[in-house]
Design a protein around this motif. Structure first.
Motif, PDB file in Angstrom:
ATOM      1  N   ASN A  27     -18.147  66.412  74.761  1.00  0.00           N
ATOM      2  CA  ASN A  27     -18.548  65.020  74.981  1.00  0.00           C
ATOM      3  C   ASN A  27     -18.447  64.134  73.745  1.00  0.00           C
ATOM      4  O   ASN A  27     -18.990  63.038  73.739  1.00  0.00           O
ATOM      5  N   THR A  28     -17.751  64.571  72.717  1.00  0.00           N
ATOM      6  CA  THR A  28     -17.622  63.750  71.518  1.00  0.00           C
ATOM      7  C   THR A  28     -16.666  62.583  71.765  1.00  0.00           C
ATOM      8  O   THR A  28     -15.802  62.645  72.631  1.00  0.00           O
ATOM      9  N   SER A  29     -16.834  61.530  70.971  1.00  0.00           N
ATOM     10  CA  SER A  29     -15.958  60.364  71.142  1.00  0.00           C
ATOM     11  C   SER A  29     -14.588  60.645  70.509  1.00  0.00           C
ATOM     12  O   SER A  29     -14.427  61.552  69.702  1.00  0.00           O
ATOM     13  N   LEU A  30     -13.630  59.827  70.881  1.00  0.00           N
ATOM     14  CA  LEU A  30     -12.240  60.018  70.456  1.00  0.00           C
ATOM     15  C   LEU A  30     -12.024  59.521  69.032  1.00  0.00           C
ATOM     16  O   LEU A  30     -12.149  58.339  68.751  1.00  0.00           O
ATOM     17  N   LYS A  31     -11.712  60.459  68.137  1.00  0.00           N
ATOM     18  CA  LYS A  31     -11.350  60.128  66.760  1.00  0.00           C
ATOM     19  C   LYS A  31     -10.009  60.745  66.393  1.00  0.00           C
ATOM     20  O   LYS A  31      -9.322  60.246  65.509  1.00  0.00           O
ATOM     21  N   THR A  32      -9.657  61.858  67.045  1.00  0.00           N
ATOM     22  CA  THR A  32      -8.362  62.504  66.817  1.00  0.00           C
ATOM     23  C   THR A  32      -7.740  62.839  68.164  1.00  0.00           C
ATOM     24  O   THR A  32      -8.434  63.198  69.111  1.00  0.00           O
ATOM     25  N   LEU A  33      -6.420  62.709  68.223  1.00  0.00           N
ATOM     26  CA  LEU A  33      -5.698  62.900  69.475  1.00  0.00           C
ATOM     27  C   LEU A  33      -4.467  63.763  69.227  1.00  0.00           C
ATOM     28  O   LEU A  33      -3.707  63.512  68.289  1.00  0.00           O
TER      29      LEU A  33
END
Length: 171
Positions: A27-33
């Motif tokens: 459930n972590t937010s998007l910082k790396t993709l």
């Protein structure tokens, strides 16, 4: 014979990785993709970097890695590519760049390939990504979200991913 042993080992490796998967950071937010792409299906990689930029990420936070199935071991100068020849008979990856990519804890990994593919499944299962997105037809056990969108239509794909990332409070 060796090909069948390799396929069996890939399936066993995938099963083992699925059991050992850590879902605590889902459930972590998007910082790396990260993108894991079947190169025989899609070869416009710049679109993926642009898509990451649209999501508010910088270039250093977006990684693209490709897979291509070959009949012969062909040398490549690309560092972000793996072939089926770089899996040994035990289903282990011998490409160090691929190992580094899969060890990186991406917030979101998108498996950009169609259907069930043993090599891609082994890579996705080994990935330390916290949240994994795939497409219909892929092994549902590997992904947290399966999209029913046409991968040949980038605008539609981008809208679907954005919609679900917002719904899951990733962006």
């Amino acid at each position: 014979m060796l090909r069948k042993v390799k396929q069996y080992s890939l399936k066993k490796t995938t099963e083992k990785n699925l059991v050992a998967r850590d879902i605590s950071g889902r459930n972590t937010s998007l910082k790396t993709l990260g993108f894991l792409i079947d190169e025989t299906f899609f070869d416009d990689f710049e679109m993926f970097y642009e898509f990451g930029n649209e999501l508010g990420l910088q270039g250093k936070d977006i990684k693209v890695f490709t897979f291509v199935k070959t009949k012969k071991k062909i040398p490549s100068v690309r560092h972000n590519q793996i072939t089926n020849k770089e899996f040994n008979w035990r289903g282990e990856i011998t490409n160090q760049n691929a190992q580094d990519f899969l060890e990186f804890p991406f917030d979101v990994l998108i498996g950009f390939y169609k259907g069930r593919q043993e090599y891609m499944a082994a890579m996705v299962s080994r990935s330390r990504a916290k949240f994994k997105i795939g497409f219909n037809g892929a092994d549902a056990r590997l992904f947290d979200l399966l999209l029913a969108s046409d991968m040949q239509k980038p605008a539609f794909f981008k809208n679907e991913v954005k919609k679900y990332l917002k719904a899951f409070n990733k962006i």
